[in-house]
Design an enzyme around this catalytic site. Structure first.
Site, short mmCIF file in Angstrom:
data_model
loop_
_atom_site.label_atom_id
_atom_site.label_comp_id
_atom_site.label_asym_id
_atom_site.label_seq_id
_atom_site.Cartn_x
_atom_site.Cartn_y
_atom_site.Cartn_z
CB ALA A 1 7.06 -48.36 -30.27
CE LYS A 2 0.19 -45.10 -32.95
NZ LYS A 2 -0.17 -46.51 -33.12
NE ARG A 3 7.54 -48.48 -25.76
CZ ARG A 3 8.71 -48.69 -26.33
NH1 ARG A 3 9.65 -47.76 -26.32
NH2 ARG A 3 8.97 -49.82 -26.93
#
Ligand code: GLU
Length: 273
Positions: free
Chosen positions: A244-246
């Site tokens: 995911a982006k994080r």
């Protein structure tokens, strides 16, 4: 004819997790001499953006994937979904839900489901007169009455990687089949579109395995053929968690700008070209 599909939501740029799913689905179709379809899941008009649709075409083309037929856009198929919703309502398998997110979050002791707390059933229990009055005035979603749906559908199974899995209709509770703002939902639209396009093989991540239990019930109620499913493992980020982006998911477009090639991506997943 064997038909697979990739069905991204244009709410952001694609990353490696999407690439993996798209390549698996594409290659399965090409190996079988079948069809590979692209569907744009843009029901969420608040978040879907035209520039992300363009980026999907660009990224898939860069990956060397080709699709057959013009991509289906869910935002243009409201009438088809409305017809299906009407049939579910006529079967007494759906009810209007007036709850806000806050109502649901505040409901005490809602059991936990695979994607968060299950809907506690508040609006299923409304007296008919109250329901009728509120329908005339209040915005509402529609939920599947899973108890009723399961009774109508009877025992069901679906095939995942060739193994038969017993459907657990209550796993996800009374899911939304038409959002307040969209007249449909992911569950209803994806189920209808897979059938409408003759998809025989659904390739997607295990994060959607729980949803397949819902989709199988909807297929049974709407008299649709059930495809075979192939839920694949999720690509992990730097921390071993789902990408995911994080945790470092860089968009494919950024990898491309860095000089990464489609062959590098295939090599990373140990997929031959
Ligand atoms: N649009 C969904 C997503 O991007 C995938 C739907 C599906 O493959 O059934 O997560």
């Amino acid at each position: 004819m064997m038909t697979s599909r990739f069905a991204p939501s244009p709410t952001g740029l694609l990353h490696l997790g999407h690439a993996y799913s798209a390549i698996l689905a594409h290659d399965m179709a090409r190996r079988a001499g079948g069809r590979f379809l692209l569907r744009i899941e843009d029901l969420d008009q608040g978040r879907a953006r035209g520039e992300y649709v363009e980026a999907i075409f660009e990224d898939l083309t860069w990956l060397g994937l080709t699709w057959d037929e013009a991509p289906l856009r869910q935002s243009r198929r409201g009438e088809v979904y409305r017809d299906a919703l009407d049939r579910l309502i006529a079967l007494d398998a759906a009810y209007p839900c007036f709850c806000t997110r806050r109502d649901i979050a505040q409901a005490a002791d809602a059991p936990q489901g695979p994607d968060g707390p299950l809907y506690p059933g508040t609006c299923r229990l409304l007296p008919p007169a109250v329901r009728r009055a509120r329908m005339a005035t209040d915005a509402h979603a529609w939920r599947l009455d899973m108890d009723a749906a399961a009774r109508l559908a009877g025992p069901l199974t679906f095939e995942d990687h060739g193994r038969s899995i017993a459907v657990d209709p209550l796993l996800n509770g009374d899911v939304v089949i038409a959002r307040k703002d969209a007249g449909s939902s992911y569950h209803l639209a994806a189920t209808i579109d897979d059938a409408a396009c003759g998809v025989t093989d659904v390739v997607r991540g295990t994060d959607l395995l729980a949803s397949t239990h819902v989709h199988r019930v909807l297929q049974a109620l709407l008299g649709l053929d059930a495809p075979r499913y192939h839920h694949h493992g999720l690509v992990a980020g730097d921390d071993g968690e789902r990408l995911a982006k994080r945790n470092g998911a860089r968009p494919l477009a950024a990898l491309r700008d860095d000089g990464v090639t489609a062959a590098d991506i295939r090599a990373r997943f140990a997929l031959s070209s």
